[in-house]
Design a protein around this motif. Structure first.
Motif, PDB file in Angstrom:
ATOM      1  N   SER A  65      41.414  19.753  39.497  1.00 39.42           N
ATOM      2  CA  SER A  65      40.568  18.605  39.832  1.00 39.42           C
ATOM      3  C   SER A  65      41.396  17.326  39.940  1.00 39.42           C
ATOM      4  O   SER A  65      41.030  16.395  40.658  1.00 39.42           O
TER       5      SER A  65
ATOM      6  N   SER B  34      46.268  23.271  27.842  1.00 43.59           N
ATOM      7  CA  SER B  34      45.152  24.219  27.815  1.00 43.59           C
ATOM      8  C   SER B  34      45.610  25.633  27.478  1.00 43.59           C
ATOM      9  O   SER B  34      44.826  26.461  27.037  1.00 43.59           O
TER      10      SER B  34
ATOM     11  N   GLU C  48      39.457  28.915  34.373  1.00 45.21           N
ATOM     12  CA  GLU C  48      38.799  27.636  34.124  1.00 45.21           C
ATOM     13  C   GLU C  48      39.844  26.559  33.809  1.00 45.21           C
ATOM     14  O   GLU C  48      39.687  25.401  34.202  1.00 45.21           O
ATOM     15  N   ASN C  49      40.906  26.945  33.110  1.00 39.28           N
ATOM     16  CA  ASN C  49      41.998  25.995  32.837  1.00 39.28           C
ATOM     17  C   ASN C  49      42.638  25.517  34.142  1.00 39.28           C
ATOM     18  O   ASN C  49      42.905  24.324  34.321  1.00 39.28           O
TER      19      ASN C  49
ATOM     20  N   ARG D 100      41.219  25.518  37.074  1.00 43.59           N
ATOM     21  CA  ARG D 100      40.228  24.738  37.821  1.00 43.59           C
ATOM     22  C   ARG D 100      40.174  23.287  37.330  1.00 43.59           C
ATOM     23  O   ARG D 100      40.097  22.339  38.113  1.00 43.59           O
ATOM     24  N   ASN D 101      40.205  23.124  35.998  1.00 46.55           N
ATOM     25  CA  ASN D 101      40.148  21.779  35.419  1.00 46.55           C
ATOM     26  C   ASN D 101      41.378  20.956  35.809  1.00 46.55           C
ATOM     27  O   ASN D 101      41.283  19.766  36.116  1.00 46.55           O
ATOM     28  N   SER D 102      42.544  21.591  35.785  1.00 47.29           N
ATOM     29  CA  SER D 102      43.768  20.881  36.151  1.00 47.29           C
ATOM     30  C   SER D 102      43.807  20.582  37.646  1.00 47.29           C
ATOM     31  O   SER D 102      44.310  19.542  38.071  1.00 47.29           O
TER      32      SER D 102
END
Length: 295
Positions: A185, A216, A178-179, A181-183
């Motif tokens: 973006s 993160s 998830e970390n 994935r967020n980066s």
């Protein structure tokens, strides 16, 4: 030559065959396509050859291991009647692909022949009963093994895949994923900035992506310590060189935070030009692919 049979009225009277060496690659306005020159033979159906029918549609699904189904085609509408004199007529099928599916197929093929199966389905029309019917190959799949040399020379060469590389990023199914994935973006945001010719902001956005990823994972900032942590289980020499490589690219991204000015001999071009932004984007995608594979 590979062939299968489709039943009509209880008899396998439709033959579909394909010679692997007749398969070719096509280019559809820059997109890859696979050309299949199918050969069809339609004989009269029924025990007394009394069943009148027409083949009005032929569809197929392409699959292979380990991809599963990766493409399909649909030939129609057609109106092919049976003929008591056996002969084969050609029915071309053109399958539009994309570079991601081509890349996946090539990864699965490796250095071997191009092997895949086609599951065929036919749609029949019975004039006397005024009804449609679906028929499927009773003899299994149309199995094709295209020789490696033919695949490379007559298919891949047309697609020009040697000049295009597809980067596939798989995020781990975990908190770490998830970390990432967020980066990631922010890379999509950087692509939009690139399209808007905001090249300086492209580098800044990419830098913030790595800084956000570092935070993160509990680091105060991106840098050597963070990048080294991504290769914690690697051999010491590999860890050191990978760390220095990523840190060097990260330092390059700091160009985006500098005041936009002109070099004395730059012919009035900005410090961060289009090629700089494209270079940074390409490297960022490659880095994300690299570090997520090891996570």
């Amino acid at each position: 030559m590979s062939e299968v049979w489709l039943p009509v009225g209880g008899r396998s009277v439709i033959t579909v065959r394909l010679e692997p060496n007749n398969i070719h690659g096509r280019d559809l306005a820059g997109q890859p396509a696979l050309y299949l020159p199918l050969q069809l033979q339609l004989l009269p159906a029924g025990e007394q050859k009394e069943v009148q029918y027409q083949l009005v549609r032929l569809s197929g699904k392409l699959q292979c291991q380990p991809l599963g189904e990766f493409a399909s085609f649909d030939v129609g509408p057609i109106a092919e009647p049976p003929n008591p004199n056996p002969f084969f007529r050609q029915q071309d099928a053109l399958i539009a692909l994309d570079r991601q599916r081509v890349s996946r197929f090539e990864e699965a093929r490796g250095e071997k022949d191009a092997y895949f199966q086609i599951m065929l389905t036919g749609t029949l029309w019975y004039p006397s009963h005024q009804k449609f019917e679906v028929t499927r190959a009773s003899s299994g799949f149309l199995e094709l093994s295209v020789p490696r040399s033919h695949w490379i020379d007559r298919v891949l060469s047309v697609w020009n895949v040697t000049h295009t590389r597809v980067i596939e990023i798989k995020f781990p199914s975990s908190a770490a994923g998830e970390n990432f994935r967020n980066s990631y973006s922010r890379l999509e945001e950087a692509e939009k900035l690139y399209a808007s010719a905001q090249y300086k902001q492209v580098l800044t956005t990419l830098r913030l992506s790595f800084e956000g990823l570092a935070k993160s994972f509990g680091f105060q900032a991106a840098g050597k310590e963070f990048f080294e942590s991504l290769f914690a289980s690697a051999h010491p020499e590999k860890k050191e060189k990978a760390r220095d490589a990523l840190n060097g690219i990260y330092r390059f991204l700091h160009l985006g935070s500098h005041e936009q000015g002109n070099h004395p001999e730059s012919n009035a071009q900005p410090v961060v030009a289009r090629q700089d932004a494209r270079f940074a984007l390409t490297l960022a995608y490659a880095i994300f692919e690299y570090i997520t594979l090891g996570s």
